[in-house]
Enzyme design. Structure first.
Site, PDB file in Angstrom:
ATOM      1  N   HIS A   1     -33.012  33.521 -28.844  1.00 41.86           N
ATOM      2  CA  HIS A   1     -32.020  32.207 -29.098  1.00 41.86           C
ATOM      3  C   HIS A   1     -31.126  32.277 -30.571  1.00 41.86           C
ATOM      4  O   HIS A   1     -30.485  31.289 -30.630  1.00 41.86           O
ATOM      5  CB  HIS A   1     -32.939  30.951 -29.062  1.00 41.86           C
ATOM      6  N   CYS A  26     -37.184  22.721 -25.540  1.00 39.38           N
ATOM      7  CA  CYS A  26     -38.132  22.871 -24.443  1.00 39.38           C
ATOM      8  C   CYS A  26     -39.079  21.709 -24.237  1.00 39.38           C
ATOM      9  O   CYS A  26     -39.693  21.252 -25.031  1.00 39.38           O
ATOM     10  CB  CYS A  26     -38.954  24.203 -24.926  1.00 39.38           C
ATOM     11  N   CYS A  74     -43.442  31.824 -11.254  1.00 36.75           N
ATOM     12  CA  CYS A  74     -43.556  31.352 -12.675  1.00 36.75           C
ATOM     13  C   CYS A  74     -44.685  30.534 -12.859  1.00 36.75           C
ATOM     14  O   CYS A  74     -44.594  29.610 -12.526  1.00 36.75           O
ATOM     15  CB  CYS A  74     -42.016  30.726 -12.831  1.00 36.75           C
ATOM     16  N   CYS A 109     -35.904  26.568 -16.234  1.00 36.10           N
ATOM     17  CA  CYS A 109     -36.408  27.066 -17.757  1.00 36.10           C
ATOM     18  C   CYS A 109     -36.862  25.960 -18.834  1.00 36.10           C
ATOM     19  O   CYS A 109     -35.661  25.176 -18.980  1.00 36.10           O
ATOM     20  CB  CYS A 109     -35.710  28.073 -18.264  1.00 36.10           C
ATOM     21  N   CYS A 144     -40.670  24.821 -29.836  1.00 34.01           N
ATOM     22  CA  CYS A 144     -39.151  24.920 -29.566  1.00 34.01           C
ATOM     23  C   CYS A 144     -38.544  23.733 -29.190  1.00 34.01           C
ATOM     24  O   CYS A 144     -38.807  22.862 -28.390  1.00 34.01           O
ATOM     25  CB  CYS A 144     -38.981  25.846 -28.620  1.00 34.01           C
ATOM     26  N   SER A 163     -38.109  35.786 -26.360  1.00 35.69           N
ATOM     27  CA  SER A 163     -37.001  34.693 -26.349  1.00 35.69           C
ATOM     28  C   SER A 163     -36.450  34.616 -27.712  1.00 35.69           C
ATOM     29  O   SER A 163     -37.357  34.361 -28.825  1.00 35.69           O
ATOM     30  CB  SER A 163     -37.850  33.378 -25.997  1.00 35.69           C
ATOM     31  N   SER A 173     -43.593  36.787 -21.300  1.00 27.68           N
ATOM     32  CA  SER A 173     -42.281  36.335 -21.982  1.00 27.68           C
ATOM     33  C   SER A 173     -42.816  35.584 -23.386  1.00 27.68           C
ATOM     34  O   SER A 173     -43.662  34.595 -23.134  1.00 27.68           O
ATOM     35  CB  SER A 173     -41.414  35.442 -21.335  1.00 27.68           C
ATOM     36  N   CYS A 222     -47.672  23.508 -25.319  1.00 28.62           N
ATOM     37  CA  CYS A 222     -47.517  24.911 -26.108  1.00 28.62           C
ATOM     38  C   CYS A 222     -47.396  24.325 -27.600  1.00 28.62           C
ATOM     39  O   CYS A 222     -47.023  23.558 -27.892  1.00 28.62           O
ATOM     40  CB  CYS A 222     -45.854  25.232 -25.795  1.00 28.62           C
ATOM     41  N   GLU A 237     -47.779  22.981 -14.315  1.00 28.13           N
ATOM     42  CA  GLU A 237     -46.772  23.218 -13.380  1.00 28.13           C
ATOM     43  C   GLU A 237     -46.433  24.820 -13.369  1.00 28.13           C
ATOM     44  O   GLU A 237     -46.542  25.753 -13.865  1.00 28.13           O
ATOM     45  CB  GLU A 237     -45.291  22.746 -14.130  1.00 28.13           C
ATOM     46  N   ASN A 253     -31.035  24.039 -20.199  1.00 29.71           N
ATOM     47  CA  ASN A 253     -31.219  22.927 -18.900  1.00 29.71           C
ATOM     48  C   ASN A 253     -31.687  21.585 -19.928  1.00 29.71           C
ATOM     49  O   ASN A 253     -32.301  21.722 -21.060  1.00 29.71           O
ATOM     50  CB  ASN A 253     -32.338  23.289 -18.239  1.00 29.71           C
ATOM     51  N   GLY A 294     -46.301  27.050 -21.750  1.00 33.38           N
ATOM     52  CA  GLY A 294     -47.216  27.649 -22.848  1.00 33.38           C
ATOM     53  C   GLY A 294     -46.740  29.179 -23.263  1.00 33.38           C
ATOM     54  O   GLY A 294     -45.708  29.532 -22.948  1.00 33.38           O
ATOM     55  N   GLU A 295     -47.380  29.580 -24.253  1.00 41.34           N
ATOM     56  CA  GLU A 295     -46.982  30.822 -25.172  1.00 41.34           C
ATOM     57  C   GLU A 295     -48.182  31.944 -24.592  1.00 41.34           C
ATOM     58  O   GLU A 295     -49.068  31.917 -25.118  1.00 41.34           O
ATOM     59  CB  GLU A 295     -46.894  30.706 -26.584  1.00 41.34           C
TER      60      GLU A 295
END
Ligand code: SAH
Ligand code: SF4
Length: 368
Positions: free
Chosen positions: A226, A125, A111, A343, A122, A224, A201, A118, A98, A300, A169-170
């Site tokens: 958290h 996500c 983006c 996100c 997380c 990131s 990121s 990934c 995406e 989200n 992805g990372e």
């Protein structure tokens, strides 16, 4: 599968041309048609001088060994406010990723994804919930940017101003491909995005952060976070077991010292978990002495996570505590939620009979 011309940095393209007996000077014309004109058809070009024309006509021919990255658009969704547009793109091997365009008055941000799936797992996500599928090649990352540029051009809008590697992805788990892609995207003779308008990121891949600093990569770094303690972080970010907070924060300090750059910290606010005043104070203490900007992102919803979005009031209190401690802090607007383009909501289309993306019992994978 043929190699993609979109995988090549400018200097790699010069080398490939030279290896085929074409003078490197011809790289300019090829580069311009790929990245300025954003052509998808390069053969039979009367404006290419003969050695380049022959390289392209033969190379991109049926048995030529070269190809282009032109992902197929599987879906193209616009949010109801018209400001966010999400594409599902199919890559050459059938995997899908995406890509999102976020419109702001007078400017746009893309983006893009750096991996299919990934490996970092997380819990909150959607990409993490589907697990790791594969790394993207540089050309597959570049092609997403080209796709956005073309979509904007076709809509009569100005081109991209900003790029964030905050899709699926990372990025620092796919370091080499990402850095080649960014070199291509920021190349002056082509797409020419300003490096200072590009943000990488990461969930906190320590070796990648240090490598970016060492190599003097001129992009913004977003980390990131958290959570402000290892126990709390490990519960939502499995990768933190590999790179605990003391190592991560030390890497951020080193990055700041070497580069002189401000670091952006991402914080997904989850009700009652990490959006309380006590946690805000812990975060401020953790980042003491770092030139940091904190981006707060309200959670989200995703299918595989039952945490809740907190109240606006909790978010504002959290923000004001950080600001009082001297940290610039932004509370992000939620956008594109109606088309699941927010996100952490990005995931590939489920391919019937192929793979169970949700993982056994919906459990997040930890196979990084
Ligand atoms: N892997 C990288 C980049 C992609 S994720 C990273 O983690 O930084 C981009 C951002 O979206 C990260 O800050 C991530 O924490 C955040 N995010 C993930 N899931 C989310 C969700 N459900 N709600 C809000 N933000 C989320
Ligand atoms: Fe991967 Fe980033 Fe999602 Fe974590 S938040 S699973 S690192 S894409």
């Amino acid at each position: 599968m043929p190699r993609s011309l979109h995988d090549l940095t400018f200097s790699a393209m010069e080398r490939e041309l030279a290896a085929s007996g074409v003078k490197p000077i011809h790289a300019r014309a090829l580069w311009r048609s790929l990245y300025r004109e954003m052509e998808t058809e390069l053969t039979q070009r009367a404006d290419f001088l003969m050695p380049l024309r022959q390289f392209v006509d033969e190379g991109l021919g049926d048995s030529g060994g070269w190809g282009l990255d032109q992902p197929e658009v599987v879906s193209d969704l616009k949010s109801s406010d018209g400001q966010t547009r999400k594409f599902l793109l199919r890559l050459r091997d059938g995997e899908t990723v995406e890509t999102v365009i976020m419109g702001y008055p007078g400017r746009s941000t893309a983006c893009v994804s750096t991996q299919a799936g990934c490996a970092m797992g997380c819990t909150f996500c959607a990409t993490g919930q589907m697990g790791f599928v594969r790394h993207l090649r540089p050309g597959e990352i570049v092609a997403q940017v080209l796709h956005c540029e073309r979509a904007l051009r076709d809509g009569g809008e100005p081109g991209l101003r900003n790029l964030v590697l905050m899709g699926m992805g990372e990025p620092l788990h796919n370091y080499d491909a990402v850095m080649d892609a960014l070199e291509i995207i920021t190349e002056r003779r082509g797409i020419n995005l300003a490096p200072s308008h590009v943000s990488v990121s990461t969930v906190g891949v320590v070796p990648g952060i240090l490598r970016m600093a060492r190599e003097g990569r001129p992009y913004n770094l977003a980390v990131s976070l958290h959570a402000a303690t290892d126990a709390e972080r490990a519960a939502i970010v499995p990768a933190s077991r590999r790179w605990p907070l003391d190592e991560l924060i030390a890497a951020c300090r080193a990055y700041g010292k070497i580069t002189g750059r401000r670091i952006f910290f991402g914080w997904t606010l989850i009700a009652g978990t990490n959006d309380t005043p006590a946690v805000a104070h812990q975060l401020a203490a953790l980042l003491t002495g770092i030139d940091a900007h904190i981006n707060l992102i309200p959670l989200n919803p995703t299918e595989g996570y039952c945490g809740q979005t907190g109240s606006e009031r909790a978010a504002q209190t959290f923000k004001s505590i950080l600001q009082a401690a001297g940290f610039p802090c932004t509370l992000r607007q939620r956008r594109g939620i109606d088309v699941a383009a927010g996100c952490g909501q990005l995931r590939a289309a489920k391919k019937p009979g192929n793979r169970d993306f949700a993982g056994p019992n919906g459990a997040p994978p930890t196979n990084f």
